[in-house]
Design a protein around this motif. Structure first.
Motif, PDB file in Angstrom:
ATOM      1  N   GLY A 114      13.438  -3.002   3.214  1.00  0.00           N
ATOM      2  CA  GLY A 114      14.217  -2.582   2.054  1.00  0.00           C
ATOM      3  C   GLY A 114      13.953  -3.483   0.864  1.00  0.00           C
ATOM      4  O   GLY A 114      13.472  -4.616   1.006  1.00  0.00           O
ATOM      5  N   TYR A 115      14.270  -2.980  -0.329  1.00  0.00           N
ATOM      6  CA  TYR A 115      14.064  -3.729  -1.568  1.00  0.00           C
ATOM      7  C   TYR A 115      15.291  -3.594  -2.469  1.00  0.00           C
ATOM      8  O   TYR A 115      16.033  -2.611  -2.411  1.00  0.00           O
ATOM      9  CB  TYR A 115      12.860  -3.182  -2.353  1.00  0.00           C
ATOM     10  CG  TYR A 115      11.565  -3.132  -1.587  1.00  0.00           C
ATOM     11  CD1 TYR A 115      10.842  -4.297  -1.340  1.00  0.00           C
ATOM     12  CD2 TYR A 115      11.060  -1.915  -1.113  1.00  0.00           C
ATOM     13  CE1 TYR A 115       9.635  -4.244  -0.641  1.00  0.00           C
ATOM     14  CE2 TYR A 115       9.861  -1.862  -0.423  1.00  0.00           C
ATOM     15  CZ  TYR A 115       9.153  -3.030  -0.188  1.00  0.00           C
ATOM     16  OH  TYR A 115       7.970  -2.979   0.507  1.00  0.00           O
ATOM     17  N   GLU A 153       0.840  -1.194   0.000  1.00  0.00           N
ATOM     18  CA  GLU A 153       0.000   0.000   0.000  1.00  0.00           C
ATOM     19  C   GLU A 153       0.873   1.241   0.000  1.00  0.00           C
ATOM     20  O   GLU A 153       1.826   1.359   0.755  1.00  0.00           O
ATOM     21  CB  GLU A 153      -0.905   0.014   1.227  1.00  0.00           C
ATOM     22  CG  GLU A 153      -1.996  -1.049   1.169  1.00  0.00           C
ATOM     23  CD  GLU A 153      -2.953  -0.922   2.323  1.00  0.00           C
ATOM     24  OE1 GLU A 153      -3.850  -1.750   2.409  1.00  0.00           O
ATOM     25  OE2 GLU A 153      -2.795   0.014   3.126  1.00  0.00           O
ATOM     26  N   SER A 154       0.535   2.159  -0.872  1.00  0.00           N
ATOM     27  CA  SER A 154       1.320   3.381  -1.019  1.00  0.00           C
ATOM     28  C   SER A 154       0.507   4.407  -1.772  1.00  0.00           C
ATOM     29  O   SER A 154      -0.334   4.058  -2.593  1.00  0.00           O
ATOM     30  CB  SER A 154       2.610   3.079  -1.801  1.00  0.00           C
ATOM     31  OG  SER A 154       3.161   4.248  -2.329  1.00  0.00           O
ATOM     32  N   PRO A 173      10.284   7.689   2.738  1.00  0.00           N
ATOM     33  CA  PRO A 173       9.132   7.054   3.394  1.00  0.00           C
ATOM     34  C   PRO A 173       8.123   6.455   2.428  1.00  0.00           C
ATOM     35  O   PRO A 173       7.348   5.572   2.808  1.00  0.00           O
ATOM     36  CB  PRO A 173       8.516   8.189   4.228  1.00  0.00           C
ATOM     37  CG  PRO A 173       9.077   9.451   3.672  1.00  0.00           C
ATOM     38  CD  PRO A 173      10.422   9.113   3.117  1.00  0.00           C
ATOM     39  N   ASN A 174       8.107   6.915   1.156  1.00  0.00           N
ATOM     40  CA  ASN A 174       7.134   6.405   0.191  1.00  0.00           C
ATOM     41  C   ASN A 174       7.691   5.329  -0.729  1.00  0.00           C
ATOM     42  O   ASN A 174       7.038   4.940  -1.702  1.00  0.00           O
ATOM     43  CB  ASN A 174       6.569   7.551  -0.651  1.00  0.00           C
ATOM     44  CG  ASN A 174       5.646   8.453   0.145  1.00  0.00           C
ATOM     45  OD1 ASN A 174       5.092   8.039   1.157  1.00  0.00           O
ATOM     46  ND2 ASN A 174       5.498   9.692  -0.286  1.00  0.00           N
ATOM     47  N   VAL A 175       8.895   4.848  -0.456  1.00  0.00           N
ATOM     48  CA  VAL A 175       9.437   3.745  -1.252  1.00  0.00           C
ATOM     49  C   VAL A 175       8.469   2.566  -1.189  1.00  0.00           C
ATOM     50  O   VAL A 175       7.925   2.244  -0.134  1.00  0.00           O
ATOM     51  CB  VAL A 175      10.825   3.318  -0.718  1.00  0.00           C
ATOM     52  CG1 VAL A 175      11.221   1.944  -1.261  1.00  0.00           C
ATOM     53  CG2 VAL A 175      11.880   4.348  -1.087  1.00  0.00           C
ATOM     54  N   ASN A 176       8.219   1.923  -2.328  1.00  0.00           N
ATOM     55  CA  ASN A 176       7.377   0.735  -2.370  1.00  0.00           C
ATOM     56  C   ASN A 176       7.844  -0.186  -3.482  1.00  0.00           C
ATOM     57  O   ASN A 176       8.640   0.197  -4.347  1.00  0.00           O
ATOM     58  CB  ASN A 176       5.901   1.113  -2.545  1.00  0.00           C
ATOM     59  CG  ASN A 176       5.627   1.720  -3.898  1.00  0.00           C
ATOM     60  OD1 ASN A 176       5.364   1.013  -4.865  1.00  0.00           O
ATOM     61  ND2 ASN A 176       5.693   3.056  -3.986  1.00  0.00           N
ATOM     62  N   ILE A 177       7.350  -1.396  -3.480  1.00  0.00           N
ATOM     63  CA  ILE A 177       7.854  -2.425  -4.378  1.00  0.00           C
ATOM     64  C   ILE A 177       7.650  -2.082  -5.850  1.00  0.00           C
ATOM     65  O   ILE A 177       8.531  -2.304  -6.683  1.00  0.00           O
ATOM     66  CB  ILE A 177       7.233  -3.796  -4.031  1.00  0.00           C
ATOM     67  CG1 ILE A 177       7.922  -4.918  -4.810  1.00  0.00           C
ATOM     68  CG2 ILE A 177       5.739  -3.805  -4.283  1.00  0.00           C
ATOM     69  CD1 ILE A 177       9.346  -5.129  -4.422  1.00  0.00           C
ATOM     70  N   GLY A 193      15.795   0.437  -2.514  1.00  0.00           N
ATOM     71  CA  GLY A 193      15.186   1.457  -1.668  1.00  0.00           C
ATOM     72  C   GLY A 193      14.887   0.925  -0.290  1.00  0.00           C
ATOM     73  O   GLY A 193      14.741  -0.283  -0.080  1.00  0.00           O
ATOM     74  N   VAL A 194      14.807   1.844   0.658  1.00  0.00           N
ATOM     75  CA  VAL A 194      14.431   1.525   2.037  1.00  0.00           C
ATOM     76  C   VAL A 194      13.315   2.477   2.442  1.00  0.00           C
ATOM     77  O   VAL A 194      13.378   3.682   2.171  1.00  0.00           O
ATOM     78  CB  VAL A 194      15.629   1.671   2.993  1.00  0.00           C
ATOM     79  CG1 VAL A 194      15.193   1.400   4.435  1.00  0.00           C
ATOM     80  CG2 VAL A 194      16.761   0.735   2.595  1.00  0.00           C
ATOM     81  N   ILE A 195      12.285   1.930   3.079  1.00  0.00           N
ATOM     82  CA  ILE A 195      11.170   2.757   3.551  1.00  0.00           C
ATOM     83  C   ILE A 195      11.608   3.440   4.843  1.00  0.00           C
ATOM     84  O   ILE A 195      11.621   2.839   5.920  1.00  0.00           O
ATOM     85  CB  ILE A 195       9.915   1.902   3.796  1.00  0.00           C
ATOM     86  CG1 ILE A 195       9.521   1.151   2.528  1.00  0.00           C
ATOM     87  CG2 ILE A 195       8.759   2.783   4.275  1.00  0.00           C
ATOM     88  CD1 ILE A 195       8.388   0.152   2.727  1.00  0.00           C
TER      89      ILE A 195
END
Length: 441
Positions: free
Chosen positions: A72-73, A11-12, A92-96, A123-125
């Motif tokens: 993290g991804y 969710e983002s 903070p908005n990093v997502n898959i 990326g890391v949230i």
């Protein structure tokens, strides 16, 4: 903890609207490019998903003694042309889906520039502003420990991106070297010069943006001396773009950042502004300017508009307001498909992100080459090689733009996809180019 990421979305705000989901956007553009090249469906099926996506949990001991776990991804889209290559962002908005899309854009950038790389992104949230320096270092080292099994100078080479910098790359390099037991400078790029970084790397993305703008201005017969520009974002890319445009005589009349914006119709003193921002951390209230609401930037009557922030800034709401002749995408994915259609209808010349902001990965390539040789170039040589690469890539895309009678974004995708497909064919993955594409656009 390390596990393969399922296809389900995190969710983002970015993934909530399919029309603004960067992963869906890039897949659609890839499909259109495969069809434009009259390639068969196999090419799209290979390119539509990254070859590998990793999700990791990064436990960090905070300054108060507590443990906090960060997600993290790392996405590796393709390695057909060489090791995956791409930055690491802390946001903070990093997502898959964002990370997957960014890795796909990196594949295309490398192909367009003729670099021996595939595409990767990480990326890391996290909001790094909420961390102390010690916590930030521990997070950086923890991320590298978590993704070490799939990275390395022959597999996947990270670099800085949003909210990461040479110091963070230095910590990551040190952690990787500790795990390996020896010095591996080519593992990561964008690091401090003293430990193998390249001259000109910090300025590279902004310098490349300006080279692209200069080439576009030549095609449109727009003299840069006295031309006006507005820039959204004043981080590394935005500030360097402003610096180099200012040196060419372009009048930067407006700049915005996360806290607001400034405006001066006679032009902003960029060197003084850079010093001001180094002290205040924002452009807001810079002497000699009027404060500007961020959304007002898009409606200004300027020759050049440069989105240098995050994704999805040029939309159905903002695109109709734009009066610029050139829109230079210094950010990744700043324009939604609906926004892009409006820009096309208005006849605005768009320099797409996968061409415009590829100066960073180009000099990262130079850094990697220098690390492998153990021989380092002067800044003048790096800048000259960058300019040569950027101009050649711009000409390739512009030629395709004219030949196919498509816009510059479509032309850039066609060039990139064509080169990646050619590599798959050379390796035997694609046997028959003539099979019809059966999927609907």
């Amino acid at each position: 903890m390390m596990n393969d990421v399922p296809e389900s979305k995190v969710e983002s705000p970015i993934t909530a609207n399919t029309s603004e989901n960067p992963y869906e956007i890039v897949k659609s553009l890839l499909k259109e490019s495969v069809m434009a090249l009259q390639l068969n469906e196999d090419v799209y099926r290979i390119l539509e998903k990254p070859i590998r996506v990793l999700e990791v949990s990064i436990p960090v001991r905070m300054d108060d003694g507590s443990i906090k776990s960060f997600t993290g991804y790392r996405s590796q889209h393709s390695d057909i042309l060489g090791p995956a290559k791409g930055g690491i962002r802390f946001h903070p908005n990093v997502n898959i889906d964002e990370v997957k899309a960014l890795s796909m854009w990196m594949s295309l950038k490398s192909a367009i520039l003729g670099l021996p790389f595939g595409g990767g992104k990480g990326g890391v949230i996290v909001d790094p502003r909420q961390l102390s320096e010690c916590e930030l270092e521990n997070l950086s080292r923890g991320y590298i420990r978590a993704i070490t099994p799939i990275i390395g100078p022959e597999k996947d080479i990270p670099a800085p991106d949003v909210n990461t910098n040479p110091q963070i790359m230095g910590w990551m390099l040190d952690e990787y070297d500790r795990l390996r037991g020896y010095n591996v400078p080519g593992f990561i790029t964008g690091k401090p010069i003293i430990v193998g970084g390249s001259q000109g790397r910090v300025e590279a993305t902004g310098r490349g943006v300006v080279i692209s703008i200069a080439e576009a201005a030549k095609k449109l017969n727009i003299p840069l001396q006295g031309a006006t520009a507005a820039i959204q974002g004043f981080g590394n890319v935005g500030s360097m773009t402003a610096k180099f445009l200012h040196q060419l005589g372009v009048k930067i009349v407006a700049i915005t950042d996360i806290k607001g914006g400034i405006y001066n119709e006679n032009g902003i003193d960029i060197p003084a502004l850079q010093q001001f921002v180094s002290n205040t951390k924002s452009v807001v209230d810079f002497p000699g300017t009027n404060n500007l609401e961020s959304e007002q930037l898009f409606s200004l009557p300027v020759d050049i508009l440069i989105p240098a922030a995050l994704e999805n800034q040029i939309t159905t709401e903002t695109a109709p307001q734009i009066q610029a002749k050139i829109l230079a995408e210094a950010a990744n994915g700043p324009t939604t498909p609906d926004g892009d259609r409006i820009l096309n209808e208005k006849g605005i010349f768009v320099i797409p992100d996968i061409l415009c902001n590829s100066g960073g990965v180009t000099v990262s390539y130079f850094e990697w080459v220098q690390n492998n040789m153990g021989y380092y170039w002067k800044e003048e040589e790096v800048n000259a090689k960058l300019e040569e690469k950027m101009i050649h890539a711009f000409e390739d895309v512009h030629k395709m733009h004219q030949e196919k009678q498509v816009n510059m974004r479509e032309a850039a995708y066609i060039v990139g996809v064509g080169r990646i497909a050619e590599a798959y064919k050379a390796r035997g993955w694609i046997k028959d180019w003539s099979m019809p594409f059966k999927c609907k656009a």
